[in-house]
Design a protein around this motif. Structure first.
Motif, short mmCIF file in Angstrom:
data_model
loop_
_atom_site.label_atom_id
_atom_site.label_comp_id
_atom_site.label_asym_id
_atom_site.label_seq_id
_atom_site.Cartn_x
_atom_site.Cartn_y
_atom_site.Cartn_z
N ASP A 100 0.85 -1.19 0.00
CA ASP A 100 0.00 0.00 0.00
C ASP A 100 0.89 1.24 0.00
O ASP A 100 0.91 2.04 0.93
N ASN A 101 1.64 1.39 -1.07
CA ASN A 101 2.55 2.52 -1.25
C ASN A 101 2.34 3.03 -2.67
O ASN A 101 2.63 2.34 -3.64
N PHE A 102 1.85 4.25 -2.78
CA PHE A 102 1.47 4.81 -4.07
C PHE A 102 2.44 5.90 -4.53
O PHE A 102 2.06 6.77 -5.32
N SER A 103 3.69 5.84 -4.06
CA SER A 103 4.70 6.74 -4.62
C SER A 103 4.79 6.51 -6.11
O SER A 103 4.83 5.36 -6.57
N ASN A 104 4.86 7.58 -6.89
CA ASN A 104 4.79 7.39 -8.34
C ASN A 104 5.31 8.62 -9.06
O ASN A 104 5.54 9.68 -8.46
N ASN A 105 5.51 8.46 -10.38
CA ASN A 105 5.93 9.55 -11.26
C ASN A 105 4.93 9.70 -12.40
O ASN A 105 4.49 8.70 -12.98
N PHE A 106 4.62 10.94 -12.72
CA PHE A 106 3.71 11.25 -13.81
C PHE A 106 4.42 12.16 -14.81
O PHE A 106 5.12 13.10 -14.43
N TRP A 107 4.21 11.85 -16.11
CA TRP A 107 4.87 12.60 -17.18
C TRP A 107 3.82 13.08 -18.18
O TRP A 107 2.88 12.37 -18.49
N GLN A 108 4.03 14.28 -18.69
CA GLN A 108 3.16 14.80 -19.74
C GLN A 108 4.00 15.65 -20.70
O GLN A 108 4.79 16.48 -20.26
N THR A 109 3.85 15.40 -21.98
CA THR A 109 4.57 16.18 -23.00
C THR A 109 3.63 16.48 -24.15
O THR A 109 2.98 15.59 -24.69
N GLU A 110 3.55 17.76 -24.50
CA GLU A 110 2.85 18.19 -25.70
C GLU A 110 3.85 18.96 -26.55
O GLU A 110 4.56 19.83 -26.04
N SER A 111 3.91 18.63 -27.83
CA SER A 111 4.86 19.29 -28.72
C SER A 111 4.20 19.51 -30.06
O SER A 111 3.56 18.62 -30.61
N GLN A 112 4.36 20.72 -30.58
CA GLN A 112 3.95 21.05 -31.95
C GLN A 112 5.15 21.70 -32.63
O GLN A 112 5.63 22.75 -32.18
N SER A 113 5.65 21.05 -33.66
CA SER A 113 6.86 21.54 -34.30
C SER A 113 6.63 21.75 -35.79
O SER A 113 5.85 21.04 -36.42
N GLN A 114 7.34 22.73 -36.33
CA GLN A 114 7.31 23.03 -37.75
C GLN A 114 8.74 23.07 -38.28
O GLN A 114 9.63 23.64 -37.63
N VAL A 115 8.95 22.47 -39.43
CA VAL A 115 10.25 22.47 -40.09
C VAL A 115 10.05 22.86 -41.55
O VAL A 115 9.22 22.26 -42.24
N TYR A 116 10.80 23.86 -41.99
CA TYR A 116 10.73 24.30 -43.39
C TYR A 116 12.15 24.39 -43.95
O TYR A 116 13.09 24.81 -43.25
N GLU A 117 12.28 24.01 -45.21
CA GLU A 117 13.59 24.07 -45.83
C GLU A 117 13.43 24.37 -47.32
O GLU A 117 12.56 23.79 -47.99
N PHE A 118 14.27 25.28 -47.80
CA PHE A 118 14.31 25.59 -49.23
C PHE A 118 15.73 25.31 -49.72
O PHE A 118 16.71 25.77 -49.13
#
Length: 877
Positions: A358-376
């Motif tokens: 009965d030990n609820f030590s824990n880790n929570f992760w959240q990542t949101e990413s919006q990326s744009q790449v342009y090349e000429f």
């Protein structure tokens, strides 16, 4: 001196190897039916790669590039990204909580959070991917995968310090209707399906639709005996699906337009790791003598969901002597994970029934990413004497990240850690020029330069949650529970991230409660400080319950049912920014001894972006760290010759790396009390510093032979010698919390770089021949990796602040992964449009650590995939 001696010795070996190979002219196709029958399907010598941003024969590329097409990957039993390292010497891929970490020849980065970037650049169809989460769900309906070793600073640029990994998907085919469907079933209750459909739309346009599904697990087992815990599913269970739609339009022989859209979703119980610290200290056994997949789970069920999608577009036009290309890409990642919590691993003599489940030590992760790449890009056509590339590159990424580590069942008080950043931005632009000039019909000169400017910004909160609640006679302190059944944190959904004006007890109580989206069934935090937050009682509400009773605390009288004192701590404001620019370049030459034998030599550079560190009030932590730099000297030869009446390949390359401004993680004071003389530090944190340098040298060889009786043998071998030449850091293994978290300093000079095996060998033996009206084939892929270290400490002894000494094993920190062999087997039978396959990966069931997280009482291992085998059927049409 070392570099001069190595270069001279390797040059001698290189010239001797070429001298021993006859300089045959380009061989004509063999039309003898008897000889042709000895060739297996797909025996075409030509392997086309795009390492230099143009399609060319692999044997014409003056660098080390390994390419595996989709059929070879399938036959090798490589069904997911991490397994690539079995076929590519010098490549290491690990997955920590969804972060894919790629190292090539010991160079890479384990810092894939918003504080840093990858050190080996992942690409999809040549377009840079900044957050390599979810790369596994792109691993279907492929044309090939290319691994380009060494810095690619001029042509690929951003974070291609160690090299690039390019996943190239299957393209639509004009004027052709077809496709395939594939189904498979395997051990560990795994099953999956894959398929693609190519549809022509007239003579100039085609679309290709592809889909993928897999249900599998990573081979971990739940060793728990507790009533609730034994029903927990182990980490590593996953159910993934993805789809891709590609369009190709070539209205004439000059214009090409392509679009690729993809969607993927990963679900399951989270990426697995195993903390071996307790098992090692209790038994004195090394990790290889323990079963690292027997994990004692407890608390909350692990849960992971990762949704990602993107779109890529490319327009190319041929103007005659030169061409132009415009590319654009948008990618979105939405990742969430509640770790599968554990109490370490099972080990001989452990009493599993005595564990506090009965030990609820824990880790929570959240990542949101919006990326744009342009090349000429403008480029000369292949027929030109000077084949040049000039271009511009722009990258922009908006991130939002959250992390919460909860401690449960504490003896008294309460402490948690939260780093949540709703606003993180990275921006980069670059200009480059690169080219190859034919001095004569045999001699070519290479050159390139790239200027890059980058800036980063981050805003959010970071630091501790802490509750110190007094009992009768002001005794300290009451325990608090957070994270029990049903708990979910707010993280990025917090209503407020501005803590600069929160200086009252009520405000701090409100802020802590706002971090909770859904309170756990048996949480006590809101019960204890809710009255403070709403203003009804500044002393809160004293709660006493058997599961938070530490045996000596009693609720006080005279405080309106509250505590005798309340101290609350909330995270600090985090604002970080950095800006830097750098120049990469390369120069080199290629010389053809004959049409089949080429010598080359070049010098190239690469950089990995800098970043920023967490900030704390009154700390001496540097706000930013600078880019790392690599200079590589390389010589090699690429050779084709006749052996056993068939065409064979032998390539040899030597290299020397100068690695400077290297980043190591170091413990630094975050809470300096200057009221004392001398000042006293009351807290430390790991930060990134440019305090290291290393040198690397080695050689790689490649041999491809077609043998009599339908056999083929491919051998890739790498030798690597790495040495840290600068670097003094605090030894996190010896952190002393009685001294505020201080640790002794230790020199890393002379140590090897992590994940760098001295010897790495991959050998593939295959055979293909006709049986009945079909064709049978089999192959064995053998990989050997010599020992390597998992941390920069290299399993050195630990000298604590009080002068006592322990071996790394005694202290619980062995970090040497012993050498091991991996074997993959496959057989297949093809008849008309049907193919049947059986495969087995990691046949010997080798258990190898691919990454370690090392800290106080922490030695978490992330492992290779356990043995897998199964059957597959594929119908093409």
């Amino acid at each position: 001196m070392i570099k001069m001696k190595f270069t001279k010795a390797f040059s001698t070996a290189l010239l001797c190897s070429i001298a021993s190979v006859p300089a045959y002219a380009q061989t004509e196709p063999d039309n003898d039916p008897a000889t042709a029958d000895n060739q297996s399907a797909g025996d075409d010598d030509t392997i086309i790669v795009t390492a230099n941003r143009r399609a060319e024969n692999l044997q014409d590329v003056s660098s080390v590039v390994q390419a595996l097409d989709s059929e070879q990957l399938r036959r090798d039993g490589i069904s997911e990204l991490r397994q690539l390292q079995v076929a590519v010497p010098g490549l290491s891929i690990a997955n920590q909580e969804g972060n894919v970490e790629i190292f090539i020849r010991g160079v890479g980065s384990a810092n894939n959070t918003e504080l840093g970037d990858p050190g080996a650049a992942p690409h999809l169809n040549g377009t840079y991917i900044p957050r390599p989460r979810g790369l596994g769900v792109m691993f279907y309906d492929l044309e090939r995968v290319e691994v380009n070793k060494g810095p690619q600073g001029t042509l690929y640029g951003r974070n291609a310090l160690a090299g690039t990994l390019n996943i190239i998907t299957a393209k639509p085919r004009l004027g052709e209707f077809g496709g395939y469907v594939q189904a498979e079933i395997g051990n560990r209750s795994s099953y999956g399906a894959e398929g693609a459909l190519n549809i022509p739309l007239g003579d100039t346009m085609a679309v290709r639709a592809a889909g993928y599904y897999i249900n599998r697990d990573a081979g971990f087992h739940n060793a728990s005996t507790g009533a609730q815990a034994r029903n927990l599913k182990p980490a590593g269970l996953e159910e993934n699906y993805a789809g891709r739609l590609s369009l190709l339009w070539e209205p004439n022989d000059r214009l090409t337009i392509s679009l690729v859209g993809d969607y993927g979703k990963e679900t399951g119980t989270g990426y697995p790791g195993a903390n071996i610290f307790g098992a090692v200290t209790a038994t004195g056994l090394r990790p290889e003598d323990l079963d690292l997949r027997e994990v004692v789970y407890r608390g909350m069920q692990g849960d992971m969901e990762n949704e990602l999608w993107g779109i890529q577009g490319k327009i190319s036009y041929d103007f005659g002597k030169f061409g132009a290309e415009l590319t654009g890409s948008y990618r979105s990642v939405d990742f969430y994970q509640a770790n599968a919590s554990s109490d370490g691993i099972d080990y001989p003599g452990r009493d599993l029934d005595a564990i506090q489940y009965d030990n609820f030590s824990n880790n929570f992760w959240q990542t949101e990413s919006q990326s744009q790449v342009y090349e000429f890009r403008l480029f000369a056509n292949e027929s030109e004497r000077f084949r040049w590339n000039v271009g511009s590159f722009y990258f922009n990424e908006d991130q939002a990240v959250g992390y919460l580590a909860l401690a449960d069942r504490g003896y008294c008080c309460y402490s948690a850690t939260e780093f949540t950043m709703p606003d993180v931005n990275g921006e980069s632009y670059a200009f480059y020029a690169d080219g190859t000039y034919d001095v004569t019909d045999r001699l070519r000169l290479l050159g390139g330069i790239r200027y890059t400017e980058e800036k980063k910004y981050r805003y959010g909160i970071g630091g501790n949650w802490a509750l110190t609640l007094g009992g009768e006679d002001y005794s300290c302190c009451f325990a608090t529970r957070v994270g029990t059944e049903g708990f979910r944190p707010n993280l990025l959904d917090r209503p407020n991230f501005d803590v600069t004006g929160i200086d009252t007890l009520q405000g701090r109580a409100q802020f802590l409660i706002e971090g909770i989206k859904t309170a756990g069934l048996r949480d006590t935090l809101i019960d204890q400080i809710g009255a403070i937050a709403n203003g009804t009682n500044p002393n809160g509400t004293c709660t006493s319950r058997p599961d938070i009773d530490n045996g000596f605390m009693q609720c006080p009288t005279g405080f309106d049912g509250g505590f005798s004192f309340v101290n609350l701590t909330i995270p600090d404001q985090q604002v970080g920014q950095s800006k830097f620019d750098f120049v990469d370049w390369r120069v080199g030459m290629e010389y053809d001894l004959s049409p089949d034998n080429m010598l080359y030599a070049k010098i190239s550079t690469g950089h990995k972006s800098g970043g920023f560190n967490d900030s704390f009030n009154g700390s001496t932590i540097p706000e930013a760290y600078s880019p790392e730099k690599l200079v590589v000297y390389e010589i090699g030869s690429r050779n084709a010759f006749d052996a056993f009446g068939r065409r064979a390949i032998f390539n040899l390359t030597g290299f020397y790396y100068e690695y400077s401004n290297q980043v190591f993680q170091d413990l630094t004071c975050i809470n300096l009390d200057e009221t004392q003389t001398p000042p006293v530090c009351n807290g430390y944190s790991l930060v990134n510093r440019n305090i290291g340098a290393s040198r690397i040298y080695g050689a790689e060889a490649e041999l491809k032979l077609k043998l009599p009786a339908h056999f083929a043998l491919d051998i890739n071998a790498a030798y690597l010698d790495t040495k840290i030449t600068e670097g003094v850091v605090a030894d996190a293994r010896a952190q002393d919390f009685d001294a505020g978290g201080e640790s002794p300093l230790v020199s890393l000079v002379g140590n090897r770089l992590p994940l760098a095996s001295k010897v790495n060998l991959s050998a593939r033996l295959s055979q293909s021949f006709d049986i009945g009206s079909g064709r049978f084939d089999w192959q064995a892929l053998l990989n050997y990796r010599s020992s390597f270290f998992l941390s920069q400490f290299n399993e050195s002894d630990i000298v604590f602040l009080d002068g006592t000494r322990q071996t790394a094993l005694e202290a619980g920190f062995p970090d040497l992964q012993k050498g091991f062999v991996t074997l993959n087997l496959g057989v297949g039978y093809s008849i008309e449009n049907l193919r049947l396959e059986a495969w087995a990966s990691n046949v010997l069931n080798q258990e190898a650590s691919q990454k370690a997280l090392v800290g106080s009482s922490l030695n978490i291992r992330f492992l290779n995939d356990a043995r897998s085998y199964g059957l597959r059927a594929r119908i093409s049409f």
